[in-house]
Write an enzyme that holds these catalytic residues in place. Structure first.
Site, PDB file in Angstrom:
ATOM      1  N   ASP A 290       0.978  -1.163   0.107  1.00 23.52           N
ATOM      2  CA  ASP A 290      -0.054  -0.103   0.149  1.00 23.52           C
ATOM      3  C   ASP A 290       0.884   1.153  -0.102  1.00 23.52           C
ATOM      4  OD1 ASP A 290      -2.224   1.569   0.259  1.00 23.52           O
ATOM      5  OD2 ASP A 290      -2.470   1.386   2.307  1.00 23.52           O
ATOM      6  N   GLU A 324      -2.358  10.224  -0.709  1.00 20.14           N
ATOM      7  CA  GLU A 324      -3.564   9.600  -0.523  1.00 20.14           C
ATOM      8  C   GLU A 324      -3.933   9.262   0.732  1.00 20.14           C
ATOM      9  OE1 GLU A 324      -6.150   6.146  -0.422  1.00 20.14           O
ATOM     10  OE2 GLU A 324      -4.132   6.279   0.272  1.00 20.14           O
TER      11      GLU A 324
END
Length: 456
Positions: A290, A324
């Site tokens: 991630d 993000e």
């Protein structure tokens, strides 16, 4: 008479196109599994650059590294987009323990992103366990004031689609501190969003919303093992106390960048097809799943096209978005600049669900384009790609608002994703080389098909 000659011609053309598409997908997968650089890129991004939380030195190194690697591919353009991002720092390693009848049990803990620090000497208070934010209303200030609220709603294990489970319990992490503060809580702790029982606390973004700063309270995640233990101990002794100490702080915004590279379209350079992931990660590990995986897979799409000498009809653009994880400012800045420049995005694909074996795609589009994608399903079946569904696609492509656009998200197998998500074990050794490369090939294949046949 003419109508009878057209039918065999059309049939032959369709068969020829299908044969070409099958060969192209075969070439894409073969290259990705034998010559792709994406695993080597991820090795560097994880082990040489490391954690890349927005505003950090690691994030700056990640920008420089990926820009440099894109430049080696011989793309038509490689450039940076400026974006101001938040800078939150964790500080010293957090400490916590359960104090039960003078016995001290140390607990794995980590501050949630955006949290304030505890007082210098920490916080020690009684704990009240809840299963939801809504439960706070029934308890009221009389039972909550002066206590640490412990959110202990687990991810639902019965859902095969684990992102459904994640979505259904994420509010306690995102908004738990804000809501508990309204009832006089002194801090909150949250069961990690993880389907596995282990000792890794999982961080993630939280927000105080419009709460006045003087009402902010510290908030942290504890591991699933610790959550189960604390819940058990509370049943035995509801007056036990919990101690936590953390020194995180929010600093001034700093300058960072989205990293962009592109191959100019040979027929429709004004039509943009985007592929991307987010370059930032949390600070507990190097963020290999991630979203290091999504970044290098997206870069690999352009590598594959260049090495196979495929000249796309439309402009293919890779975007590695910044921030993000704790703000989404990179995506918002990209859309802002896209509008300013009157850009026309016809397609966008995001990879932000880990580097596990690809299973298919989720789509945000009208029915005609969804059926078009479904018509290509047979081309993917030899590669065990079978799931084409409508649904969410990705946080960084979500803001895109071109006149007509098809959005897609890569869907890897998600069963082990939340074992690593936002935790200290989201590291390079958790990513399988072959699975990563299969994902890159799957992304390149879908982009090739939409590039060849356009959107309806």
């Amino acid at each position: 008479m003419r109508k009878f000659t057209i039918i065999p011609f059309l049939f032959t053309a369709i068969i020829y196109a299908q044969s070409n598409d099958q060969k192209m997908l075969s070439d894409i997968y073969k290259f990705s599994l034998t010559n792709s650089t994406c695993y080597s890129w991820l090795d560097d991004l994880s082990n040489k650059v490391g954690a890349r939380l927005s505003g950090s030195e690691g994030a700056a190194k990640g920008v420089a590294y990926t820009k440099q690697q894109l430049e080696t591919l011989g793309l038509d353009k490689v450039y940076l987009q400026e974006v101001m991002v938040p800078k939150w720092v964790r500080g010293e390693k957090e400490t916590a323990y359960i104090l039960d009848n003078k016995f001290k049990i140390n607990i794995p803990i980590c501050a949630l992103g955006g949290s304030i620090a505890t007082p210098k000497n920490g916080i020690r208070a009684e704990v009240i366990e809840v299963q939801s934010i809504k439960e706070l209303e029934t308890l009221g200030m009389a039972k909550i004031k002066g206590k640490i609220v412990f959110y202990n709603r687990p991810m639902e294990p019965e859902n095969i689609e684990t992102f459904v489970s994640y979505g259904r319990c994420g509010d306690q992490r995102r908004s738990g501190a804000r809501e508990a503060a309204k009832y006089g809580a002194v801090a909150t702790i949250v069961r990690s969003l993880n389907l596995r029982q282990d000792d890794f606390p999982h961080t993630g973004a939280q927000s105080y919303g419009d709460l006045p700063k003087e009402q902010y309270i510290p908030t942290a995640a504890i591991s699933t093992n610790a959550a189960s233990l604390l819940s058990k101990k509370l049943k035995e002794n509801s007056q036990l106390q919990f101690f936590m100490k953390q020194s995180c702080q929010q600093l001034e915004d700093v300058l960072s960048y989205n990293v962009v590279g592109e191959i100019t379209g040979s027929e429709h350079p004004e039509k943009i097809m985007l592929v991307g992931g987010h370059l930032d990660s949390w600070d507990l590990a190097d963020g290999s799943h991630d979203d290091g995986a999504g970044c290098v897979q997206s870069m690999s799409v352009l590598e594959i096209f260049k090495k196979l000498n495929y000249k796309p009809k439309n402009t293919i653009r890779v975007v590695l978005f910044m921030n993000e994880e704790n703000g989404g400012r990179g995506a918002n800045k990209y859309e802002e600049l896209s509008k300013t420049n009157a850009e026309n995005h016809i397609f966008a694909l995001e990879s932000d669900s880990g580097g596990f074996s690809p299973r298919g795609f989720s789509f945000e589009c009208d029915e005609a384009n969804f059926q078009k994608a479904n018509s290509w399903k047979y081309l993917f079946e030899p590669y065990l790609i079978h799931s084409f569904v409508k649904g969410g696609t990705g946080a960084d492509i979500n803001p895109l608002t071109s006149g007509k656009i098809v959005k897609a998200g890569l869907k890897p197998d998600s069963q082990r994703y939340f074992d690593h998500h936002h935790a200290a074990n989201d590291t390079f050794d958790a990513v399988n080389k072959r699975e990563l490369e299969l994902g890159a090939a799957t992304m390149a294949s879908l982009i090739y098909l939409f590039d060849q046949y356009g959107i309806d």
